[in-house]
Design an enzyme around this catalytic site. Structure first.
Site, short mmCIF file in Angstrom:
data_model
loop_
_atom_site.label_atom_id
_atom_site.label_comp_id
_atom_site.label_asym_id
_atom_site.label_seq_id
_atom_site.Cartn_x
_atom_site.Cartn_y
_atom_site.Cartn_z
CE LYS A 75 -2.34 0.65 -2.78
NZ LYS A 75 -1.96 1.86 -3.54
CB SER A 150 0.53 0.63 -6.37
OG SER A 150 -0.07 1.65 -5.58
CB SER A 174 -1.34 4.26 -6.93
OG SER A 174 -0.06 3.80 -7.27
N1 GLN Z 1 3.48 4.26 -10.29
C1 GLN Z 1 3.98 5.19 -9.33
C2 GLN Z 1 5.11 4.59 -8.54
O1 GLN Z 1 5.42 3.48 -8.78
C3 GLN Z 1 2.89 5.66 -8.42
C4 GLN Z 1 2.57 4.71 -7.33
C5 GLN Z 1 1.53 5.26 -6.40
O2 GLN Z 1 0.82 6.21 -6.71
N2 GLN Z 1 1.46 4.65 -5.23
O3 GLN Z 1 5.70 5.22 -7.72
#
Ligand code: GLN
Length: 470
Positions: A75, A150, A174
């Site tokens: 990532k 994400s 995410s």
């Molecule tokens: N969807 C969550 C957020 O926007 C989790 C994101 C993540 O785990 N990096 O914070």
């Protein structure tokens, strides 16, 4: 050749003479062929082929590591020395890593080939990959839909059959949510089990790096190679982490969050498959019993208060002076800070910095940040109590399947609520995995989620391998 789908298949191909270089060329070609997905921000062609040659030489000498043959993506928030990294943000445009994350070093040492860096929501903030400065990622199963976020590019790189495994990061879901949306396996390890050294920080008390793969076996292989204490991350645990083997875990005691299945808004296909799964597990002799979910409606608000507070602090370093984009229009120090950050950060990141600054500010700190910490403690205690007399907790990964691009972008709260079933493991710090469970009437996949007690990866992975369909 077409890329192999799992490490086991790659091993079989290697046993009949295929080189790691050929596997790598196939993965790179497949990534180019599927460039329309926008899953990769960059292919690391040169270093991937050089690593492939090193692994081939090790194979010939009989010194190859456990991941020889593994094709991996990382990532875009994980540092790899002398390679670009940018958290899918304009503020880091053109930035090159000065060092490698510990996970990168360990996986390279184990023989993995890193094909490239994957697209994600900017600074890992989002649930759909639509917050990337480099455009959205298409879900390989239906390009009109999001792959989740994400770590959307990571999930897509595996689901599209380009790589065997991908590294993502999971702060509030995410890894698990995109795994659910793409029909892949996604593991969030225990907080402190995998080093965060070299991970661009979002919310440091939640962030964990973990693998995506097509099988629990491959996710376990990647996990085994990277778990364990790291002197460069003082939050890693000193507990030993012997490699996990996927033996049958025997009959288990499983707590089941019926509330998560029966509440409104859960897709009928998810509800039916979860209910059928519980019945099957009971018929197989596991003790599955309903358990009360702690403070479900408080979990998402608690997570967003603490995560934004930590983000506002972590992102202060991107100021156009120490790090990152510097505005050309700015005159003077103050304007340099203001314009560089306004130009460099996208709207969601700006919203989170503002929210986080607000909940930490004098006069509001006690009402928001301190209160959220207390609620976090209650959620953690309740989760650990349930896991004290159960091996696992079972719940859906997400209420719904992959939604259409653009469907939720106008409503940040609706987007935040996507995390309803995933933030608990981040708030409590325990490990959790999403494994493909079924698909809806449009053929879109969804996952079942298992959680175990902190450092309970062994029972978690064994159960994921033996109790669930994938
Ligand atoms: N969807 C969550 C957020 O926007 C989790 C994101 C993540 O785990 N990096 O914070």
């Amino acid at each position: 050749m077409r890329p192999t789908r799992t490490l086991r298949e790659a091993r079989e191909a290697m046993a009949s003479g295929t080189t790691v270089r050929a596997l790598t060329e196939a993965a790179l070609a497949e990534a180019r062929r599927q460039a329309h997905l926008n899953a990769f921000l960059e292919l690391f062609e040169e270093s991937a082929l050089a690593q492939a040659d090193r692994v081939d030489a090790a194979v010939r000498q009989g010194t190859a590591g456990p991941l020889a043959g593994l094709m991996l993506s990382i990532k875009d928030n994980i540092c790899y020395k002398d390679h670009r990294v940018g958290a899918s943000s304009r503020i880091l445009e053109g930035f090159t890593s000065l060092y490698s994350a510990t996970v990168v070093e360990r996986l390279l040492a184990a023989g993995a080939v890193i094909i490239g860096r994957t697209n994600c929501d900017e600074f890992a903030m989002g649930s759909s990959n639509e917050n990337s400065a480099y455009g959205p990622v298409a879900n390989p199963l239906d390009p009109a839909r999001v792959p989740g976020g994400s770590s959307g590019g990571a999930a897509a790189s595996v689901a599209a059959g380009i790589v065997h495994a991908a590294l993502g990061s999971d702060t509030g879901g995410s890894i698990r949510q995109p795994a659910s949306f793409t029909g892949t396996v996604g593991l969030k390890p225990t907080y402190g089990r995998v080093s965060r050294y070299g991970l661009i920080a979002f919310a440091s008390s939640f962030d964990q790096i973990g693998p995506f793969a097509r099988t629990v076996e491959d996710a376990t292989a990647v996990y085994n190679a990277m778990a364990g204490q790291d002197p460069l991350d003082s939050t890693t645990s000193a507990r030993p982490s012997p490699p996990i083997t996927l033996r049958d875990p025997g009959k288990l005691r499983i707590a089941y969050y019926r509330e998560c299945v029966e509440r409104p808004g859960v897709a009928p296909a998810v509800r039916q498959a979860m209910t059928a799964l519980v019945e099957r597990l009971q018929a197989e002799g596991h003790r599955v019993e309903p358990a009360e979910l702690p403070l479900l409606d408080h979990q998402v608000p608690t997570y967003y208060i603490i995560a934004t507070a930590e983000a506002s602090s972590n992102l202060a370093r991107f100021d156009g002076i120490h790090y990152g984009h510097r505005s050309k229009a700015a005159r003077g120090v103050e304007e340099t800070y203001r314009l560089s950050r306004s130009e460099g950060f996208g709207p969601e990141v700006q919203r989170r910095i503002l929210l986080g600054t607000f909940v930490l500010s004098a006069g509001y700190y006690d009402a928001y940040y301190a209160q959220a910490q207390r609620v976090r403690r209650l959620i953690r205690d309740a989760t650990l109590r349930t896991l004290a007399d159960h091996d696992l907790i079972l719940l859906p990964t997400c209420p719904i399947t992959a939604f259409e691009q653009g469907a939720l972008t106008a409503d940040p709260i609706a987007m935040y609520l996507q995390d309803i079933f995933t933030v608990q493991a981040n708030l409590a710090g325990n490990p959790a995995i999403s494994v493909p469970l079924g698909s809806d009437d449009q053929g879109l996949p969804f996952g079942a989620q298992l959680m175990a007690a902190p450092f309970g990866e062994e029972v978690l992975l064994r159960a994921a391998a033996h109790l669930l369909p994938a």
